[in-house]
Scaffold this motif. Sequence first.
Motif, PDB file in Angstrom:
ATOM      1  N   THR A 291     -14.389   1.340  -8.788  1.00 14.03           N
ATOM      2  CA  THR A 291     -14.438   1.560  -7.343  1.00 14.03           C
ATOM      3  C   THR A 291     -13.031   1.670  -6.774  1.00 14.03           C
ATOM      4  OG1 THR A 291     -14.384  -0.780  -6.709  1.00 14.03           O
ATOM      5  CG2 THR A 291     -16.539   0.150  -7.252  1.00 14.03           C
ATOM      6  N   ALA A 292     -12.946   2.278  -5.602  1.00 16.12           N
ATOM      7  CA  ALA A 292     -11.660   2.402  -4.919  1.00 16.12           C
ATOM      8  C   ALA A 292     -11.131   1.033  -4.506  1.00 16.12           C
ATOM      9  CB  ALA A 292     -11.807   3.308  -3.697  1.00 16.12           C
ATOM     10  N   ALA A 293     -12.015   0.139  -4.068  1.00 16.34           N
ATOM     11  CA  ALA A 293     -11.592  -1.193  -3.627  1.00 16.34           C
ATOM     12  C   ALA A 293     -10.994  -1.991  -4.782  1.00 16.34           C
ATOM     13  CB  ALA A 293     -12.772  -1.934  -3.014  1.00 16.34           C
ATOM     14  N   GLN A 294     -11.582  -1.867  -5.966  1.00 22.13           N
ATOM     15  CA  GLN A 294     -11.015  -2.559  -7.127  1.00 22.13           C
ATOM     16  C   GLN A 294      -9.609  -2.057  -7.435  1.00 22.13           C
ATOM     17  OE1 GLN A 294     -14.214  -1.605  -9.886  1.00 22.13           O
ATOM     18  NE2 GLN A 294     -14.720  -3.771 -10.103  1.00 22.13           N
ATOM     19  N   GLY A 295      -9.439  -0.743  -7.372  1.00 16.14           N
ATOM     20  CA  GLY A 295      -8.118  -0.179  -7.628  1.00 16.14           C
ATOM     21  C   GLY A 295      -7.097  -0.661  -6.619  1.00 16.14           C
ATOM     22  N   ALA A 296      -7.493  -0.698  -5.345  1.00 20.39           N
ATOM     23  CA  ALA A 296      -6.592  -1.164  -4.294  1.00 20.39           C
ATOM     24  C   ALA A 296      -6.221  -2.622  -4.498  1.00 20.39           C
ATOM     25  CB  ALA A 296      -7.255  -0.969  -2.933  1.00 20.39           C
ATOM     26  N   GLU A 297      -7.192  -3.440  -4.848  1.00 22.48           N
ATOM     27  CA  GLU A 297      -6.925  -4.867  -5.030  1.00 22.48           C
ATOM     28  C   GLU A 297      -5.990  -5.109  -6.209  1.00 22.48           C
ATOM     29  OE1 GLU A 297      -6.604  -8.634  -4.165  1.00 22.48           O
ATOM     30  OE2 GLU A 297      -7.708  -7.197  -2.914  1.00 22.48           O
ATOM     31  N   ILE A 298      -6.190  -4.392  -7.284  1.00 26.51           N
ATOM     32  CA  ILE A 298      -5.315  -4.541  -8.448  1.00 26.51           C
ATOM     33  C   ILE A 298      -3.884  -4.156  -8.087  1.00 26.51           C
ATOM     34  CG2 ILE A 298      -4.760  -3.529 -10.699  1.00 26.51           C
ATOM     35  CD1 ILE A 298      -7.797  -3.436 -11.225  1.00 26.51           C
ATOM     36  N   ALA A 299      -3.714  -3.030  -7.407  1.00 28.72           N
ATOM     37  CA  ALA A 299      -2.375  -2.560  -7.062  1.00 28.72           C
ATOM     38  C   ALA A 299      -1.648  -3.565  -6.166  1.00 28.72           C
ATOM     39  CB  ALA A 299      -2.466  -1.195  -6.383  1.00 28.72           C
ATOM     40  N   LEU A 300      -2.322  -4.049  -5.139  1.00 27.75           N
ATOM     41  CA  LEU A 300      -1.687  -4.988  -4.224  1.00 27.75           C
ATOM     42  C   LEU A 300      -1.457  -6.353  -4.863  1.00 27.75           C
ATOM     43  CD1 LEU A 300      -3.638  -4.017  -0.985  1.00 27.75           C
ATOM     44  CD2 LEU A 300      -1.257  -3.475  -1.552  1.00 27.75           C
TER      45      LEU A 300
ATOM     46  N   TYR B 197      -0.733   8.292   1.165  1.00 31.31           N
ATOM     47  CA  TYR B 197      -1.121   7.258   2.121  1.00 31.31           C
ATOM     48  C   TYR B 197      -0.545   5.927   1.647  1.00 31.31           C
ATOM     49  CZ  TYR B 197      -4.504  10.504   4.160  1.00 31.31           C
ATOM     50  OH  TYR B 197      -5.095  11.577   4.789  1.00 31.31           O
ATOM     51  N   ALA B 198       0.118   5.222   2.551  1.00 33.17           N
ATOM     52  CA  ALA B 198       0.641   3.890   2.221  1.00 33.17           C
ATOM     53  C   ALA B 198      -0.507   2.886   2.271  1.00 33.17           C
ATOM     54  CB  ALA B 198       1.729   3.494   3.210  1.00 33.17           C
ATOM     55  N   LEU B 199      -0.658   2.107   1.207  1.00 29.12           N
ATOM     56  CA  LEU B 199      -1.743   1.124   1.119  1.00 29.12           C
ATOM     57  C   LEU B 199      -1.176  -0.267   1.353  1.00 29.12           C
ATOM     58  CD1 LEU B 199      -4.690   0.306   0.364  1.00 29.12           C
ATOM     59  CD2 LEU B 199      -3.909   0.235  -2.019  1.00 29.12           C
ATOM     60  N   GLN B 200      -1.822  -1.018   2.262  1.00 27.39           N
ATOM     61  CA  GLN B 200      -1.392  -2.377   2.562  1.00 27.39           C
ATOM     62  C   GLN B 200      -2.613  -3.277   2.734  1.00 27.39           C
ATOM     63  OE1 GLN B 200       0.770  -1.250   6.137  1.00 27.39           O
ATOM     64  NE2 GLN B 200       2.735  -1.706   5.118  1.00 27.39           N
ATOM     65  N   ARG B 201      -2.342  -4.580   2.837  1.00 32.12           N
ATOM     66  CA  ARG B 201      -3.412  -5.531   3.104  1.00 32.12           C
ATOM     67  C   ARG B 201      -3.950  -5.319   4.523  1.00 32.12           C
ATOM     68  NH1 ARG B 201      -5.241  -7.727  -1.545  1.00 32.12           N
ATOM     69  NH2 ARG B 201      -3.582  -8.658  -2.805  1.00 32.12           N
ATOM     70  N   GLY B 202      -5.258  -5.564   4.669  1.00 37.38           N
ATOM     71  CA  GLY B 202      -5.863  -5.487   5.991  1.00 37.38           C
ATOM     72  C   GLY B 202      -5.848  -6.835   6.683  1.00 37.38           C
ATOM     73  N   THR B 203      -6.457  -6.888   7.838  1.00 38.77           N
ATOM     74  CA  THR B 203      -6.495  -8.138   8.595  1.00 38.77           C
ATOM     75  C   THR B 203      -7.449  -9.156   7.969  1.00 38.77           C
ATOM     76  OG1 THR B 203      -8.187  -7.155  10.016  1.00 38.77           O
ATOM     77  CG2 THR B 203      -5.887  -6.993  10.742  1.00 38.77           C
ATOM     78  N   ASP B 204      -8.499  -8.678   7.298  1.00 40.43           N
ATOM     79  CA  ASP B 204      -9.503  -9.574   6.718  1.00 40.43           C
ATOM     80  C   ASP B 204      -9.158  -9.819   5.249  1.00 40.43           C
ATOM     81  OD1 ASP B 204     -11.705 -11.090   6.251  1.00 40.43           O
ATOM     82  OD2 ASP B 204     -13.126  -9.415   6.179  1.00 40.43           O
ATOM     83  N   HIS B 205      -8.134 -10.629   5.037  1.00 36.61           N
ATOM     84  CA  HIS B 205      -7.755 -10.964   3.650  1.00 36.61           C
ATOM     85  C   HIS B 205      -7.202 -12.375   3.611  1.00 36.61           C
ATOM     86  CE1 HIS B 205      -5.410 -11.032  -0.081  1.00 36.61           C
ATOM     87  NE2 HIS B 205      -6.302 -10.160  -0.488  1.00 36.61           N
TER      88      HIS B 205
ATOM     89  N   GLY C  57     -12.431   1.953   6.854  1.00 37.16           N
ATOM     90  CA  GLY C  57     -13.311   0.942   7.425  1.00 37.16           C
ATOM     91  C   GLY C  57     -13.391  -0.340   6.631  1.00 37.16           C
ATOM     92  N   HIS C  58     -12.762  -0.402   5.463  1.00 38.88           N
ATOM     93  CA  HIS C  58     -12.787  -1.625   4.658  1.00 38.88           C
ATOM     94  C   HIS C  58     -11.845  -2.646   5.300  1.00 38.88           C
ATOM     95  CE1 HIS C  58     -12.844  -4.383   1.337  1.00 38.88           C
ATOM     96  NE2 HIS C  58     -13.570  -3.571   0.592  1.00 38.88           N
ATOM     97  N   PRO C  59     -12.353  -3.825   5.667  1.00 38.93           N
ATOM     98  CA  PRO C  59     -11.520  -4.784   6.409  1.00 38.93           C
ATOM     99  C   PRO C  59     -10.368  -5.383   5.590  1.00 38.93           C
ATOM    100  CG  PRO C  59     -13.618  -5.779   5.804  1.00 38.93           C
ATOM    101  CD  PRO C  59     -13.722  -4.326   5.454  1.00 38.93           C
ATOM    102  N   ALA C  60     -10.458  -5.329   4.271  1.00 40.41           N
ATOM    103  CA  ALA C  60      -9.422  -5.968   3.448  1.00 40.41           C
ATOM    104  C   ALA C  60      -8.208  -5.085   3.212  1.00 40.41           C
ATOM    105  CB  ALA C  60     -10.020  -6.384   2.095  1.00 40.41           C
ATOM    106  N   TYR C  61      -8.312  -3.779   3.586  1.00 32.27           N
ATOM    107  CA  TYR C  61      -7.214  -2.865   3.273  1.00 32.27           C
ATOM    108  C   TYR C  61      -6.921  -1.959   4.468  1.00 32.27           C
ATOM    109  CZ  TYR C  61      -8.930  -4.436  -1.211  1.00 32.27           C
ATOM    110  OH  TYR C  61      -9.372  -5.229  -2.229  1.00 32.27           O
ATOM    111  N   ARG C  62      -5.675  -1.553   4.530  1.00 32.34           N
ATOM    112  CA  ARG C  62      -5.249  -0.646   5.590  1.00 32.34           C
ATOM    113  C   ARG C  62      -4.460   0.493   4.970  1.00 32.34           C
ATOM    114  NH1 ARG C  62      -0.643  -0.840   9.040  1.00 32.34           N
ATOM    115  NH2 ARG C  62      -0.085  -2.844   8.102  1.00 32.34           N
ATOM    116  N   VAL C  63      -4.773   1.717   5.345  1.00 28.53           N
ATOM    117  CA  VAL C  63      -4.051   2.882   4.835  1.00 28.53           C
ATOM    118  C   VAL C  63      -3.390   3.614   5.997  1.00 28.53           C
ATOM    119  CG1 VAL C  63      -5.451   3.202   2.761  1.00 28.53           C
ATOM    120  CG2 VAL C  63      -6.174   4.268   4.903  1.00 28.53           C
TER     121      VAL C  63
END
Length: 362
Positions: A259-268, A354-362, A331-337
């Motif tokens: 999933t995209a969310a798994q990839g984002a979480e691993i990277a961050l 797109y720059a990927l960062q943590r969202g507000t819900d983390h 729309g995923h609360p844990a990530y911001r692009v």
Amino acid sequence: MAPAPKPDADADPGDPPVSDPHASALGPADEPEPGAPSSGPAADLAGLAQEFERALLGGRREFTRVQVSERAGISPERAERMWRALGFATVPDDEVAFTADDVEALRLVAALEDDGFIDPAVESSLARKLGQTQSRLASWQSAMFLDFLAHAKLPADEAIEVAGMLLPAMEQLQTYVWRRHLAAAAGRAVAGSDELARGVRAVGFADIVSYTRLTRRLSEAALGELIERFEGLTADVVAQHGGRVIKSIGDEVLFVTDTAAQGAEIALALQDQVAAAGDLPELRIGLAYGGILIRLGDVYGETVNLAARLTSECKPGRVLADRELAAALDGHPAYRVRRLRRVSVRGYHHLTPYALQRGTDH
């Protein structure tokens, strides 16, 4: 010291000298010099080395290349092609270099192909991947064992005996790990969504910043320790969040997730842990999401290329994502692009990162 085991009853004193460099980590036993005594410590050591080689190879060498292909029921050309694909050195036609296990292995490959499990078109590719994987594993295990011997300072005959005892344990552990990974892969395939069935994945590259400069500045030992820490950290984080490491290439690790969310979480998470360590070089990480070709354990396609290009454009300590991964995280609360300016890279003149960062819900 334990007495040396007796040679096999079917041992042939006329066996030719071993010339295959892939035979064992310790190498073949030396032939006695003319006029040398046929008994004593040297003869015992030679017998132990021969016993150890037979344990590794599954028996004594008794067939030539032509004979082993005849017994396996395949052409000598196909047998030679398989042998080279597995990464083994070519041997002369008249050299007795093969065992009964070699015959059985070729028979097994032929049977799997006849049953339709192995596509004849990828037979050599499959053998090549298998050979490369096992060669790396064997090289590492050999180096580990030799390092153990250097510290233990065992006599050669005792070292061979220790190696003989370790062999079944290593084989059992490798089989266990393989079965666990096979079960996990089968489970993912059975429970996968339509997207997974089509090979849609998130692909990520994690790259060490200024690696070339580090290779010039660090000693070999320090560089080896750095790579070990980097690969260990990456493997832990990727596994923890449900991804798979596809391969490590020096200063770079390629991983995939379902999933995209798994990839984002691993990277961050990788960037967070590197920053927390304080003594590791910074990373650049690029992510892309889309269809990929999964072939013989490796991944190919435009999504892989996009992730690689984004990695090269990424600033140290940051994560860049492509348009598809950014859309999947919308729309995923844990990530911001955040959309960045278009760039021109090899193969892509208008790539939007797109720059990927943590969202507000983390």
